[in-house]
Design an enzyme around this catalytic site. Structure first.
Site, PDB file in Angstrom:
ATOM      1  N   GLU A 437       0.834  -1.202   0.000  1.00 42.37           N
ATOM      2  CA  GLU A 437       0.000   0.000   0.000  1.00 42.37           C
ATOM      3  C   GLU A 437       0.869   1.252   0.000  1.00 42.37           C
ATOM      4  O   GLU A 437       1.605   1.514   0.950  1.00 42.37           O
ATOM      5  CB  GLU A 437      -0.886  -0.023   1.251  1.00 42.37           C
ATOM      6  CG  GLU A 437      -1.602   1.260   1.579  1.00 42.37           C
ATOM      7  CD  GLU A 437      -2.227   1.243   2.970  1.00 42.37           C
ATOM      8  OE1 GLU A 437      -2.757   2.276   3.366  1.00 42.37           O
ATOM      9  OE2 GLU A 437      -2.175   0.191   3.635  1.00 42.37           O
ATOM     10  N   ASP A 510      -1.269  -1.334   5.811  1.00 41.47           N
ATOM     11  CA  ASP A 510      -1.179  -0.818   7.176  1.00 41.47           C
ATOM     12  C   ASP A 510      -2.205  -1.495   8.076  1.00 41.47           C
ATOM     13  O   ASP A 510      -3.268  -1.926   7.620  1.00 41.47           O
ATOM     14  CB  ASP A 510      -1.432   0.691   7.190  1.00 41.47           C
ATOM     15  CG  ASP A 510      -0.293   1.474   6.538  1.00 41.47           C
ATOM     16  OD1 ASP A 510       0.793   0.886   6.372  1.00 41.47           O
ATOM     17  OD2 ASP A 510      -0.495   2.651   6.205  1.00 41.47           O
ATOM     18  N   ASP A 512      -4.515  -0.491   9.985  1.00 44.41           N
ATOM     19  CA  ASP A 512      -5.531   0.462  10.398  1.00 44.41           C
ATOM     20  C   ASP A 512      -6.759   0.278   9.516  1.00 44.41           C
ATOM     21  O   ASP A 512      -6.822  -0.645   8.693  1.00 44.41           O
ATOM     22  CB  ASP A 512      -5.001   1.897  10.326  1.00 44.41           C
ATOM     23  CG  ASP A 512      -4.531   2.290   8.922  1.00 44.41           C
ATOM     24  OD1 ASP A 512      -4.822   1.533   7.959  1.00 44.41           O
ATOM     25  OD2 ASP A 512      -3.890   3.347   8.780  1.00 44.41           O
ATOM     26  N   ASP A 514      -7.951   2.120   7.014  1.00 47.48           N
ATOM     27  CA  ASP A 514      -7.669   2.276   5.579  1.00 47.48           C
ATOM     28  C   ASP A 514      -6.978   1.047   5.012  1.00 47.48           C
ATOM     29  O   ASP A 514      -7.279   0.596   3.906  1.00 47.48           O
ATOM     30  CB  ASP A 514      -6.794   3.519   5.340  1.00 47.48           C
ATOM     31  CG  ASP A 514      -7.608   4.805   5.361  1.00 47.48           C
ATOM     32  OD1 ASP A 514      -8.843   4.712   5.224  1.00 47.48           O
ATOM     33  OD2 ASP A 514      -7.017   5.883   5.522  1.00 47.48           O
TER      34      ASP A 514
END
Length: 644
Positions: A437, A510, A512, A514
């Site tokens: 990402e 990541d 998280d 997103d």
């Protein structure tokens, strides 16, 4: 070279055989195989339910890493086995291919086939406790790595619903006054990981509750305090409604049918929505056959025939000779459950049904029930046919789009994407592709990798939502074109497994919200356009650490809040660094934690994982506000670490 004679022929005891080749019995020793242990024990309780003797099952993930499964069934027999000269419980727990499911006298319909389930769990556990509550008594036996440590004996009794221990050393908390209680701890010598995931266990138990109308299944996790009860009086009709959350159904009621032929019970439920994808879940004796089989073939053939027959009888096929299978399955959500007295599965993990006679039985029953339903509900049938006709026209347009894409080189471009940092390894089995990402994390990954066998493909932002896009738009998306080109196989009808360039395709995002969103978009793409890569075990998710803990010169990386708290209790005061994204790590940290095969944590994606990600994605990104609101409220407290 050693001498090859009779002495070279080894005869392994049952426990030795299983421990030496565990993959033959549970498929693998990774996370998937670990959770299969729970399924084997729960399936025994479900078999009691199918036989009509069990209505409640209680599963607990304990703080010490063990799992207990308790039911209110008859309890495994404990009297002496006439041939073995020992308790039937000990025979069931220690002898391969021993069980009550072969002659169909004790159980007519079962998920168990080879009689290896509960024994294998015993053989692959560090320890296992078996408590049997029968005739007002509590019987017990203890095992270590499959070997009995005591004889089967009475350790307690049940008086007026209360449990009274008559032997010291027992402190188990029972929920039911009769039945079987099994508690086991997986052996760390066997499994790559021994940490059970609540979300994985939850999905299995929820599915079982849907498939067994009225059965109550409780799941509790002592580690987090989570507890849920699954009970669905609507059975697979409720299952279809659950799967369709986030979509817009094109007809209100779920179509349901059930019948029996030649001793085989066929039950199905279906409802169409306005999406462009098919979501068909197939089960045999409550076992999820993720690779389908003859029951799926029979269902699909009947569905195609009935819809074509209705369309032709009403003169609805204007300009189209006939509807194909893919046309009538677009937007279909369906559950089919077959109960067979003698199912023949392919492999111990029961991924595919092989009984040839089932196809004809399923075809006959579905054809009869669905034809009658269409005649009695012509408005519903017309809506379904209209959607199938639209799908047929889109298929024709998509074929032209593929031909155009092929001519322009979108599908079979000889040029690999410019952003791809390829590896030098030419053997696909040894090569790995990391889908990363963002450019920042991509830069770190390119510096961290072992360029001999690890390739890096950074993606910019969130990829296209393929669930809502027609194939011609998909082929025009730069990030997806880069993915298709790097992997090399092509997609859908053009998929060629022999052209796969990497044995492991690893999604690295990541930790998280997103990152979870991007991961879900990628899983949805693979699920819809390259499902074979998931089925054959090529798609993985890299687990990036959440925290870096340092005490003195020692550095520790932990992957969850629970791990952090445990490590801090162990170490006392340390500095703690929270990683907000992969880009925050320097190349050495990224290699040590996420890319080094010796130390990293990878999760292999299964079809169930991808299907669940696809369902959650439809809820979070779909047009239905209600289900999305409910989901957000339910997961509000864990929003930083939603486990997609």
């Amino acid at each position: 070279m050693s001498k090859y004679d009779a002495k070279a022929i080894q005869i392994l005891e049952d426990a030795q055989a299983v421990r030496k080749r565990p993959g033959m019995y549970i498929g693998s020793t990774d996370e998937r195989g670990l959770h299969h242990l729970i399924y084997e024990v729960v399936d025994n309780s479900i078999d009691e339910a199918l036989a009509g003797y069990c209505s409640r099952i209680n599963v607990i993930i304990h703080k010490d890493g063990s799992v207990s499964v308790e039911d209110d069934g008859r309890g495994i027999p404990v009297d002496m086995h006439p041939e073995k000269g020992k308790s039937a419980l000990e025979v069931v727990m220690t002898v391969l291919h021993a069980g009550a499911k072969f002659d169909k006298k004790a159980y007519r319909i079962t998920g168990g086939l080879h009689g290896v389930g509960i024994h294998v769990v015993n053989f692959l556990s560090e320890w296992l406790k078996a408590y049997i509550k029968r005739d007002g008594k509590i019987y017990f036996q203890w095992y270590e790595r499959g070997k009995p440590q005591c004889d089967v004996h009475v350790v307690g009794k049940i008086e007026n619903g209360n449990f009274v221990w008559i032997e010291d050393g027992h402190d188990e908390k029972f929920k039911y006054s009769r039945g079987t209680y099994i508690r086991f701890k997986p052996d760390a010598e066997i499994f790559e990981t021994t940490e059970f995931k609540y979300s994985i266990v939850k999905k299995k138990l929820r599915d079982l509750a849907f498939l067994n109308r009225g059965i109550e299944i409780t799941l509790e996790d002592e580690r987090s305090g989570k507890k849920e009860v699954f009970k669905y009086d609507g059975g697979i009709v409720e299952f279809v409604k659950f799967l369709n959350e986030g979509y817009n159904p094109i007809h209100r009621d779920v179509v349901y049918g059930k019948d029996e032929q030649d001793g085989i019970i066929v039950e199905f439920a279906m409802q169409y929505n306005d999406s462009t994808s098919e979501n068909l879940l197939a089960f045999v004796n409550t076992i999820h056959t993720v690779e389908g089989g003859t029951h799926v073939s029979g269902f699909r053939s009947a569905l195609t025939k009935v819809i074509n027959d209705f369309a032709k009888s009403r003169n609805l096929l204007k300009g189209i000779d006939s509807l194909q299978g893919e046309d009538v399955r677009e937007g279909l959500t369906a559950v089919i459950h077959v109960k067979h007295p003698n199912p023949q599965f392919e492999g111990q993990t029961k991924a595919k049904l092989g009984n040839s006679e089932v196809k004809g039985v399923v075809f006959s029953i579905v054809n009869k029930i669905l034809s009658t339903y269409f005649e009695e509900h012509p408005d519903v049938a017309t809506n379904i046919v209209s959607k199938a006709i639209a799908a047929a026209r889109a298929r024709i347009a998509a074929r032209k789009a593929r031909e155009l894409a092929r001519r322009k080189g979108y599908l079979e471009s000889l040029d690999l994407p410019g952003k791809l940092a390829d590896c030098s390894e030419e053997d696909p089995e040894r090569a790995e592709l990391f889908i990363v990402e963002g450019d920042s994390a991509g830069g770190s990954a390119k510096q961290a990798r072992d360029r001999h066998f690890q390739a890096i493909l950074p993606l910019r932002g969130k990829i296209l939502n393929v669930e809502k896009a027609r194939i011609d738009k998909v082929f025009k998306n730069n990030e997806i074109r880069a993915l298709i080109s790097a992997i090399g196989t092509g997609v859908r009808e053009d998929f060629d497994y022999s052209k796969l360039r990497y044995g492991k395709i690893i999604i690295m995002t990541d930790a998280d919200v997103d990152g979870a969103h991007i991961r879900t978009l990628l899983l949805t793409f693979f699920y819809r356009y390259m499902p074979e890569l998931i089925e054959k075990g090529h798609i993985y998710i890299a687990q990036a650490p959440l925290y870096r803990i340092q005490k003195g010169k020692n550095i520790y990386y932990v992957y969850s809040d629970e791990e952090k708290e445990e490590k801090l209790r162990e170490l006392g005061n340390a500095s703690v660094q929270r990683f907000k994204g992969l880009g925050e790590m320097n190349p050495q940290q990224l290699w040590d934690t996420t890319m080094n095969p010796e130390t990293r944590r990878l999760i292999r994606v299964t079809i169930e994982d991808a299907a669940e990600a696809d369902r959650l994605f439809s809820i979070l990104m779909g047009e239905q506000v209600g289900p999305r609101r409910e989901f957000i409220i339910q997961h509000a407290k864990e929003v930083m670490n939603i486990d997609i």
